[in-house]
Write a protein that holds these residues in place. Structure first.
Motif, PDB file in Angstrom:
ATOM      1  N   THR A  12     -12.232 -27.062  18.374  1.00 13.41           N
ATOM      2  CA  THR A  12     -12.960 -28.072  17.621  1.00 13.41           C
ATOM      3  C   THR A  12     -12.333 -28.237  16.248  1.00 13.41           C
ATOM      4  O   THR A  12     -12.007 -27.261  15.579  1.00 13.41           O
ATOM      5  N   ASN A  15     -15.092 -33.589  14.019  1.00 16.64           N
ATOM      6  CA  ASN A  15     -15.748 -34.337  15.089  1.00 16.64           C
ATOM      7  C   ASN A  15     -14.847 -34.519  16.306  1.00 16.64           C
ATOM      8  O   ASN A  15     -15.177 -35.306  17.209  1.00 16.64           O
ATOM      9  N   ASP A  16     -13.741 -33.807  16.328  1.00 14.12           N
ATOM     10  CA  ASP A  16     -12.772 -33.963  17.422  1.00 14.12           C
ATOM     11  C   ASP A  16     -12.594 -32.669  18.197  1.00 14.12           C
ATOM     12  O   ASP A  16     -12.841 -31.571  17.694  1.00 14.12           O
ATOM     13  N   ASP A  42     -14.839 -40.785  32.087  1.00 12.51           N
ATOM     14  CA  ASP A  42     -14.302 -40.924  30.732  1.00 12.51           C
ATOM     15  C   ASP A  42     -12.866 -40.421  30.750  1.00 12.51           C
ATOM     16  O   ASP A  42     -12.598 -39.233  30.619  1.00 12.51           O
ATOM     17  N   ARG A  44      -8.520 -40.965  29.855  1.00 17.42           N
ATOM     18  CA  ARG A  44      -7.516 -41.519  28.948  1.00 17.42           C
ATOM     19  C   ARG A  44      -6.182 -40.820  29.215  1.00 17.42           C
ATOM     20  O   ARG A  44      -6.127 -39.801  29.909  1.00 17.42           O
ATOM     21  N   ASP A  47      -2.157 -38.279  24.111  1.00 20.65           N
ATOM     22  CA  ASP A  47      -1.612 -38.925  22.913  1.00 20.65           C
ATOM     23  C   ASP A  47      -0.108 -38.702  22.806  1.00 20.65           C
ATOM     24  O   ASP A  47       0.620 -39.540  22.259  1.00 20.65           O
ATOM     25  N   THR A  53      -6.284 -35.782  21.510  1.00 20.72           N
ATOM     26  CA  THR A  53      -7.457 -35.614  20.661  1.00 20.72           C
ATOM     27  C   THR A  53      -8.609 -36.383  21.286  1.00 20.72           C
ATOM     28  O   THR A  53      -8.481 -37.583  21.587  1.00 20.72           O
ATOM     29  N   LEU A  54      -9.739 -35.701  21.480  1.00 25.59           N
ATOM     30  CA  LEU A  54     -10.895 -36.288  22.139  1.00 25.59           C
ATOM     31  C   LEU A  54     -12.088 -36.271  21.184  1.00 25.59           C
ATOM     32  O   LEU A  54     -12.197 -35.378  20.337  1.00 25.59           O
ATOM     33  N   PRO A  55     -13.003 -37.213  21.339  1.00 26.89           N
ATOM     34  CA  PRO A  55     -14.212 -37.172  20.506  1.00 26.89           C
ATOM     35  C   PRO A  55     -15.126 -36.043  20.964  1.00 26.89           C
ATOM     36  O   PRO A  55     -15.406 -35.906  22.159  1.00 26.89           O
ATOM     37  N   ASN A  56     -15.557 -35.228  20.016  1.00 23.93           N
ATOM     38  CA  ASN A  56     -16.499 -34.170  20.372  1.00 23.93           C
ATOM     39  C   ASN A  56     -17.820 -34.792  20.784  1.00 23.93           C
ATOM     40  O   ASN A  56     -18.150 -35.901  20.379  1.00 23.93           O
ATOM     41  N   GLN A  57     -18.580 -34.080  21.587  1.00 21.47           N
ATOM     42  CA  GLN A  57     -19.847 -34.602  22.064  1.00 21.47           C
ATOM     43  C   GLN A  57     -20.884 -33.503  22.043  1.00 21.47           C
ATOM     44  O   GLN A  57     -20.548 -32.315  22.048  1.00 21.47           O
TER      45      GLN A  57
END
Length: 323
Positions: A12, A15-16, A42, A44, A47, A53-57
């Motif tokens: 982490t 927020n990523d 979801d 992708r 990169d 890099t993924l959005p944290n959830q």
């Protein structure tokens, strides 16, 4: 053909989620899902080679890396951030010698659970942990009882040298019966645990083989917990290098929770002894577990030999290897 995906790491950063790995091809896809078994939709592309890099959830996130020539490899952040414990970890995602991986979301290890917050209870509920094995001594449990979510079974297995010795480690130092404590002494103590608490280790291994979602812990989450993790990972076919990594990293996660070690060192100093003579006690030195693995093989040949010596039969051994 692309190299197989390996060395996956999820961390982490704000927020990523930063995911890195080795191997794979330009045709890889990355899925983010709350489900360890279902990659979801979801998806992708990476990169860059070996990185995304993924959005944290909210809640537990699982990264499903799909390589057409290999299939899916699942990963997650190993340490689960909590308000109470600092060394709460998932034992999933370690490669096994037969080409598989230990399963995410089934077996967890931790330090003390006496300061779990309500938010921590929600996290444990989402992990569907059904049984907690508490490896601390009777005195430790009385001083700081686990604060567990409702419905979680608490099993006390006092896997402590204090039980056999009748005195705490500190008492033995103050009494002059323990003039030093280095990696050799630590490994000898770990081997005594393997010899002295076979029924406790058999009970935990059997629960894992039965498919339960379990957590085991002690106070620091490195010694009694570390030897238990070693037996489980070793029987599952995880290579020594990863077992040593899993053991050694406790020192990193416990670094900001060093109050107990400072207090212990102060008591040793007050008794007229040098805390440096007990340096191994403060951490999780890799040589100590290396010597323990060597000692296990000298006594029982291999991890399966140890498991059979404590009463696990063919079926339990087979199922424990599938974790």
């Amino acid at each position: 053909m692309a190299d197989p995906i390996s060395h996956v790491n999820v961390v982490t950063a704000g927020n990523d989620l930063i995911v890195s790995w080795r191997g794979g091809s330009d045709e890889m896809s990355v899925f983010l899902s709350p489900d360890v078994d279902d990659a979801g939709t979801d998806v992708r592309a990476p990169d860059a080679p070996g990185r995304v890099t993924l959005p944290n959830q909210p809640g537990r996130a699982y990264v499903h890396l799909f390589e057409p020539s290999q299939g899916f490899v699942v990963a997650a952040e190993r340490r689960i951030p909590m308000d109470g414990p600092s060394n709460f970890r998932d034992l999933g995602g370690y490669p096994t010698l037969d080409g598989g991986w230990t399963r995410w979301g089934q077996v967890f290890r931790s330090d003390g659970l006496h300061e779990l917050s309500d938010a921590d209870h929600e996290i444990m509920g989402s992990l569907e942990i059904t049984t907690v094995f508490d490896l601390r001594s009777h005195a430790e449990v009385e001083d700081a009882p686990d604060r567990l979510p409702a419905g979680v079974r608490h099993v006390h297995l006092p896997m402590s040298s204090d039980v056999a010795q009748g005195r705490t480690m500190l008492q033995r130092i103050v009494d002059g019966d323990l003039p030093k404590f280095d990696e050799d002494d630590m490994a000898a103590g770990y081997l005594r645990m393997l010899e002295g608490f076979p029924e406790f280790l058999a009970e935990m291994l059997t629960s894992v083989a039965d498919g339960e979602n379990v957590l085991f812990h002690c106070t620091a989450g490195k010694d009694r917990t570390g030897i238990t993790a070693m037996t489980m990972l070793g029987l599952a076919g995880v290579a020594d290098s990863y077992i040593l990594d899993d053991y050694e990293v406790s020192a990193h996660y416990r670094a900001h929770s060093a109050g107990g070690s400072i207090w212990f060192a102060d008591r040793i100093r007050e008794a007229g002894f040098d805390p440096d003579d007990y340096h191994a006690m403060w951490g999780s030195p890799r040589p100590a577990m290396r010597k323990t693995l060597d000692g296990l093989r000298e006594r029982w040949s291999d991890h399966e030999g140890y498991a059979r010596s404590i009463g696990l039969g063919d079926d339990a051994v087979r199922r424990a290897r599938q974790v």
